[in-house]
Design a protein around this motif. Structure first.
Motif, PDB file in Angstrom:
ATOM      1  N   ASP A  25       0.842  -1.196   0.000  1.00 17.04           N
ATOM      2  CA  ASP A  25       0.000   0.000   0.000  1.00 17.04           C
ATOM      3  C   ASP A  25       0.879   1.249   0.000  1.00 17.04           C
ATOM      4  O   ASP A  25       1.770   1.381   0.849  1.00 17.04           O
ATOM      5  CB  ASP A  25      -0.913   0.012   1.230  1.00 17.04           C
ATOM      6  N   PRO A  26       0.656   2.160  -0.925  1.00 25.57           N
ATOM      7  CA  PRO A  26       1.530   3.340  -1.031  1.00 25.57           C
ATOM      8  C   PRO A  26       1.511   4.244   0.194  1.00 25.57           C
ATOM      9  O   PRO A  26       2.492   4.940   0.450  1.00 25.57           O
ATOM     10  CB  PRO A  26       0.988   4.062  -2.268  1.00 25.57           C
ATOM     11  N   GLU A  27       0.422   4.213   0.949  1.00 23.94           N
ATOM     12  CA  GLU A  27       0.353   5.098   2.105  1.00 23.94           C
ATOM     13  C   GLU A  27       1.033   4.519   3.346  1.00 23.94           C
ATOM     14  O   GLU A  27       1.133   5.172   4.373  1.00 23.94           O
ATOM     15  CB  GLU A  27      -1.098   5.422   2.431  1.00 23.94           C
ATOM     16  N   VAL A  28       1.501   3.270   3.264  1.00 22.14           N
ATOM     17  CA  VAL A  28       2.172   2.625   4.390  1.00 22.14           C
ATOM     18  C   VAL A  28       3.685   2.783   4.236  1.00 22.14           C
ATOM     19  O   VAL A  28       4.266   2.382   3.220  1.00 22.14           O
ATOM     20  CB  VAL A  28       1.799   1.138   4.480  1.00 22.14           C
ATOM     21  N   GLU A  29       4.304   3.357   5.222  1.00 19.67           N
ATOM     22  CA  GLU A  29       5.753   3.563   5.192  1.00 19.67           C
ATOM     23  C   GLU A  29       6.522   2.384   5.780  1.00 19.67           C
ATOM     24  O   GLU A  29       7.588   2.010   5.293  1.00 19.67           O
ATOM     25  CB  GLU A  29       6.107   4.834   5.972  1.00 19.67           C
ATOM     26  N   ARG A  30       5.942   1.774   6.819  1.00 20.56           N
ATOM     27  CA  ARG A  30       6.674   0.730   7.526  1.00 20.56           C
ATOM     28  C   ARG A  30       5.710  -0.255   8.156  1.00 20.56           C
ATOM     29  O   ARG A  30       4.642   0.135   8.634  1.00 20.56           O
ATOM     30  CB  ARG A  30       7.550   1.381   8.608  1.00 20.56           C
ATOM     31  N   VAL A  31       6.105  -1.540   8.161  1.00 19.91           N
ATOM     32  CA  VAL A  31       5.300  -2.582   8.796  1.00 19.91           C
ATOM     33  C   VAL A  31       6.170  -3.295   9.824  1.00 19.91           C
ATOM     34  O   VAL A  31       7.277  -3.747   9.514  1.00 19.91           O
ATOM     35  CB  VAL A  31       4.757  -3.597   7.776  1.00 19.91           C
ATOM     36  N   ILE A  32       5.665  -3.388  11.059  1.00 15.91           N
ATOM     37  CA  ILE A  32       6.339  -4.100  12.134  1.00 15.91           C
ATOM     38  C   ILE A  32       5.593  -5.414  12.347  1.00 15.91           C
ATOM     39  O   ILE A  32       4.422  -5.425  12.724  1.00 15.91           O
ATOM     40  CB  ILE A  32       6.350  -3.290  13.443  1.00 15.91           C
ATOM     41  N   ALA A  33       6.252  -6.539  12.068  1.00 19.76           N
ATOM     42  CA  ALA A  33       5.650  -7.859  12.224  1.00 19.76           C
ATOM     43  C   ALA A  33       6.101  -8.455  13.551  1.00 19.76           C
ATOM     44  O   ALA A  33       7.301  -8.531  13.823  1.00 19.76           O
ATOM     45  CB  ALA A  33       6.062  -8.762  11.068  1.00 19.76           C
ATOM     46  N   VAL A  34       5.135  -8.886  14.369  1.00 16.75           N
ATOM     47  CA  VAL A  34       5.437  -9.343  15.723  1.00 16.75           C
ATOM     48  C   VAL A  34       4.914 -10.750  15.935  1.00 16.75           C
ATOM     49  O   VAL A  34       3.779 -11.071  15.543  1.00 16.75           O
ATOM     50  CB  VAL A  34       4.815  -8.388  16.773  1.00 16.75           C
ATOM     51  N   ASP A  35       5.721 -11.590  16.567  1.00 13.74           N
ATOM     52  CA  ASP A  35       5.277 -12.906  17.009  1.00 13.74           C
ATOM     53  C   ASP A  35       6.295 -13.446  18.007  1.00 13.74           C
ATOM     54  O   ASP A  35       7.435 -12.978  18.050  1.00 13.74           O
ATOM     55  CB  ASP A  35       5.104 -13.880  15.847  1.00 13.74           C
ATOM     56  N   ALA A  36       5.851 -14.453  18.766  1.00 16.17           N
ATOM     57  CA  ALA A  36       6.731 -15.038  19.781  1.00 16.17           C
ATOM     58  C   ALA A  36       7.722 -16.025  19.185  1.00 16.17           C
ATOM     59  O   ALA A  36       8.704 -16.386  19.833  1.00 16.17           O
ATOM     60  CB  ALA A  36       5.900 -15.723  20.858  1.00 16.17           C
ATOM     61  N   VAL A  37       7.458 -16.479  17.955  1.00 15.91           N
ATOM     62  CA  VAL A  37       8.368 -17.408  17.283  1.00 15.91           C
ATOM     63  C   VAL A  37       8.696 -16.853  15.899  1.00 15.91           C
ATOM     64  O   VAL A  37       7.875 -16.152  15.294  1.00 15.91           O
ATOM     65  CB  VAL A  37       7.741 -18.815  17.160  1.00 15.91           C
TER      66      VAL A  37
END
Length: 347
Positions: A25-37
């Protein structure tokens, strides 16, 4: 400056797909992906952070990265790896509480999207034909993932009252299926023989994985003109299927069991590896559940690409032939019909 989106549950296939989709998506600058594994799949250009949402570290993540949109997918009915039911419940409930507490303290969070389930309505013999988002359940779920989802939604409503400045969207998904589903019901349909409750043929709804990704993407965006991306929405493909139709399309025979023996069914399924086949799942396969998706279409502005039947067909293609493949069964019936002598007219 673009949006910063944090996605929980990124190690699961659904979470990984959403992470990769949101990045485009052009309006998204950064994505932080989180999980315990660590995930076994690629996350594109997202920043993966190994963190357990049951721990206070999630608050530091929100502050450090100045997150403005949180998509909470780590609410599920199946464990990841070697975790059991207790671990799943802790992540669903305690993890959600910890995440909401962090969001409440964060001055940058503007939008929260939560993955829930239509299982919050329960399944009972006197249920209405169709549930709307405001229909109260006849009886609340007593255990399993369904009870977790009820508790999660309760905490989310409390958060929305405390932070009215944050746009909150709760998506109640029907049973999610597709080429790579991750749910107790998908495990049930993968059994070579399907145990059913004698005398019952419940109505079921499904939603395709692709549609799940797209509606989550839409809900994580700022409202567009004519739409409102806040509130609670049922999400399901159009139409319904009977359990008997599902079994025929899979080519898997059914074994009807008397209603008093339903607890035995659950125990037997857990014995063969269906991890969270709680009594609520048995009630679904007894009484069924159908929800209205009017608000999804008219308010959220989302139209699923797949119907319930098309979703199940895509799922069935990935299961392989059952003991009674529909095409072979039809051919056998035709051969039997052809071998039966026909009675001449008037005889």
């Amino acid at each position: 400056m673009g949006k910063v989106v944090l996605v929980t549950g990124a190690a699961r296939q659904l979470g990984g797909r959403l992470v990769r989709r949101v990045q485009r998506d052009p309006e998204v600058e950064r994505v932080i992906a989180v999980d315990a594994v660590p995930p076994e799949h690629h996350l594109g250009g997202a920043d993966f952070v190994r963190a357990d949402i049951r721990q206070p570290t999630v608050g530091r993540l929100l502050a450090e990265h100045r997150v403005d949109t949180v998509v909470h997918l780590d609410v599920t009915g199946t464990p990841l790896g070697t975790g059991g039911r207790a671990s799943v419940k802790e992540t669903n409930v305690i993890g959600t509480m910890q995440l909401l507490g962090a969001c409440q303290k964060s001055p940058t969070v503007q939008r929260l999207v939560v993955k829930s389930s239509t299982s919050v309505y329960g399944s009972a013999p006197r249920d209405p034909a169709v549930f709307t988002e405001t229909t109260p359940p006849k009886s609340l779920p007593s255990g399993g993932f369904a009870k977790d989802a009820v508790e999660v939604e309760g905490y989310v409503r409390g958060f929305a009252r405390r932070r009215p400045d944050v746009a909150v969207c709760v998506l109640r998904f029907a049973n999610i299926l597709g080429p790579s589903p991750d749910s107790p019901l998908a495990e049930y349909f993968s059994l070579p023989v399907l145990p059913t409750v004698l005398g019952y043929d419940p109505r079921l709804q499904f939603v395709h994985e692709d549609d799940v990704i797209e509606v989550l993407r839409i809900a994580s965006h700022d409202p567009r003109r004519g739409t409102l991306n806040s509130g609670t929405f049922n999400v399901a493909g159009e139409g319904v299927l009977l359990l008997s139709q599902c079994s025929r399309r899979l080519g898997r025979p059914t074994v009807p069991v008397l209603l008093p023996a339903v607890t035995w069914i659950g125990s037997a399924l857990r014995t063969v590896g269906v991890t969270d086949f709680a009594p609520e799942q048995i009630r679904l396969l007894t009484h069924g559940r159908v929800v209205s998706t009017v608000q999804m279409r008219e308010t959220l502005g989302f139209e699923p690409k797949y119907s319930t039947a098309e979703t199940f067909a895509d799922f069935a293609r990935g299961r392989g032939p059952g003991l009674l493949p529909p095409d072979k069964l039809a051919a056998a019936v035709d051969r039997i019909a052809a071998s039966v002598p026909r009675t001449p007219p008037g005889a």
